[in-house]
Design an enzyme around this catalytic site. Structure first.
Site, short mmCIF file in Angstrom:
data_model
loop_
_atom_site.label_atom_id
_atom_site.label_comp_id
_atom_site.label_asym_id
_atom_site.label_seq_id
_atom_site.Cartn_x
_atom_site.Cartn_y
_atom_site.Cartn_z
CG ASP A 173 -6.17 16.56 16.12
OD1 ASP A 173 -5.54 17.62 15.91
OD2 ASP A 173 -6.90 16.03 15.28
CG ASP A 258 -5.14 -0.41 4.14
OD1 ASP A 258 -5.12 -1.46 3.47
OD2 ASP A 258 -5.70 0.63 3.77
CD GLU A 263 0.99 2.24 0.21
OE1 GLU A 263 0.25 2.68 -0.71
OE2 GLU A 263 0.64 2.20 1.40
CG HIS A 281 -3.38 2.29 0.24
ND1 HIS A 281 -2.32 3.14 0.12
CD2 HIS A 281 -4.41 3.04 0.69
CE1 HIS A 281 -2.68 4.37 0.46
NE2 HIS A 281 -3.95 4.32 0.82
CB ALA A 284 -10.69 4.49 -0.28
#
Length: 531
Positions: A173, A258, A263, A281, A284
């Site tokens: 990162d 996922d 999409e 997906h 969440a």
């Protein structure tokens, strides 16, 4: 009149109640988001729009949103909102990036377990009445090296959970400091090193120009043979066709996805491969996360509509409720300074330079910048606001620069705005006194102490006797009432300025009468929003 909000997707009853408890009028129409025509028909009634993923906020919808001030997305992704069109319209777009962090991180861990132990395939086999115990030979996570691409909020939780599973964690990162990595107990590495060392790779970065296909064909070739790859972040981070080939060849032992580049994913190169786990997906998709993001978006939208606090905005600097209380007078000052400079400038603007001194330099300068630019741009576009102003300035090729410095004079802090054109530079400075009222303290380098009035007349002249008399006599003859006035001059006999506070806009014929005296080098009516 109370602000009015439309909820056009399914949100929890508790979120609806938050709006009502805060005194906001709310219409809960969870199916209207799927009806573009109906949404366009009614959206003009609302100050706020709360959505999930089903509502598509297009330029067509925004054209009809004549009163809309804020769009709140319950969740992270805002691909269903045209943010550029919203910004041009002056509409804040905010999301809830923290409400589903744990849920998404847990899904990544679950997907890692699933691909390591071939759980979906083994489950399907057992459901089919087979007992293929020897067919599904998995691998342990303990002692394996997990490569985390993106160690932010969600990636950081994954790192923590992986350490609890006794995995070795290396993280790539660019924004991760050595100190933070040490605190997280992970090893910070470059991408190439992560690719060659990791047994499992999980991605937790947004989709940007820099991260698109970060696992390209070339980078997939650099990975350790037998690696397993998990993507619960964004479609497009991995070259799916190249990954399918690497899975087929055996270089990559497994993958768990996922999210997909297109999409809803009806077809994909990864589908039907035996060593791939796919979910639609679901990162969440827990009741806790859905409740959290719904409550957060309701709170954020209510805070903005009632107090001006801006949280998790994608097209405007965030201003917390605490900052809004302190910065309110300074944001108003910034707007007044910009409005003054904009009304005084008749040529195309090349640059806007903003100086912050003392306590002003310690505030949220991005928000103050937006207010300055909005004040300037209102002359050419009265509908501009803090959201749309930077977009308008950018479209016009205006360069904006900011300087901040320690306290340098008699005031605890001040803001100075300089507008640059091809012909000249104009500057105006102001501060906020202890009474909370913004004041002009300098115009064209001349020190003054002037409150901001709704209707004002600005004049410049050579410092000679008779100016005050000429102003008073002419305004009286033209039936213009002067409520107050402020004077300033550079030196005795030098350039002087006057600011008159009047009860109504000064008519053109009154200004012409002043010009006929030959005493004034500039006569300019000014209007300010002092509400």
């Amino acid at each position: 009149m109370a602000p009015k909000v439309l909820i056009s997707d399914k949100l929890s009853d508790a979120a609806v109640q938050i709006f009502r408890d805060r005194g906001i009028d709310v219409d809960f129409l969870p199916d209207v988001g799927k009806d573009k025509e109906k949404l366009a028909e009614i959206i003009g009634q609302y100050d706020g729009l709360a959505i999930r993923s089903a509502t598509k906020v297009t330029p067509t919808i925004l054209e009809q949103a004549t009163n809309l001030k804020v769009i709140g997305r319950a969740g992270i992704g805002t691909d269903n909102i045209d943010k550029e069109a919203a910004s041009k319209k002056g509409v804040i777009v905010m999301n809830t990036p923290f409400g589903n962090m744990i849920t998404t991180a847990e899904h990544a861990i679950a997907m890692m377990f699933a691909v390591a132990r071939q759980i979906p395939e083994a489950s399907a086999s057992t459901h089919a009445g087979k007992w293929e115990k020897s067919k599904f030979m998995g691998v342990e996570l303990t002692g394996k090296t997990l490569g985390v691409i993106g160690a932010g909020n969600i990636g950081g939780i994954v790192c923590d959970r992986a350490r609890g599973l006794k995995m070795k964690v290396v993280a790539y990162d660019p924004f991760l400091s050595e100190e933070k990595a040490k605190k997280m107990q992970v090893e910070k590495v470059e991408l190439d090193e992560l690719l060659t060392r990791a047994d499992f790779i999980t991605l937790h970065v947004p989709l940007t120009d820099q991260t698109k296909n970060i696992l390209s064909r070339e980078n997939l070739a650099k990975t350790k043979k037998g690696v397993r790859i998990i993507n619960c972040a964004r479609g497009g981070l991995v070259d799916e066709a190249a990954l399918a080939e690497a899975l087929t060849s055996g270089h990559v032992a497994g993958a768990a996805f996922d999210v997909f580049s297109v999409e809803p994913a009806k077809e994909n190169p990864l589908f039907d491969l035996p060593n791939v786990v796919c979910t639609p997906h679901l990162g969440a998709a827990t009741s806790e996360a859905q409740e959290n993001v719904a409550l957060q978006v309701a709170d954020q939208m209510a805070n903005y509509l009632l107090t001006g606090a801006v949280e998790n905005a994608l097209n405007m600097p965030s201003v917390t409720a605490e900052e809004a209380k302190v910065m309110g007078p300074w944001i108003k000052l910034a707007d007044h300074l910009g409005a003054f400079a904009g009304q005084m400038t008749d040529e195309p603007i090349k640059a806007i330079n903003i100086l912050y001194d003392g306590v002003a330099a310690e505030m949220n300068l991005e928000a103050l910048n937006c207010s300055v630019v909005a004040g300037i741009m209102k002359k050419v576009n009265p509908d501009v606001n803090m959201v749309s102003a930077p977009v308008v300035a950018k479209e016009r090729g205006i360069q904006i620069s900011t300087t901040n410095q320690d306290k340098s004079g008699a005031f605890d802090g001040y803001v100075k705005v300089t507008v640059v054109t091809a012909k000249r530079e104009r500057s105006v400075a102001g501060t906020v006194f202890s009474d909370g009222k913004p004041r002009f303290i300098q115009i064209k380098g001349i020190n003054i102490d002037a409150e901001v009035g709704q209707h004002m007349l600005y004049t410049t002249n050579n410092d000679v006797p008779g100016i005050i008399g000429a102003l008073g006599r002419t305004m009286g003859d033209m039936d213009v009432n002067i409520a107050n006035f402020t004077l300033g001059r550079s030196t005795v006999g030098g350039e002087a300025i006057a600011l008159l506070y009047v009860d109504a806009p000064v008519p053109a014929d009154a200004r012409a009468k002043l010009a006929e005296t030959g005493l004034f080098t500039q006569i300019k009516p000014l209007e300010f929003d002092v509400a």
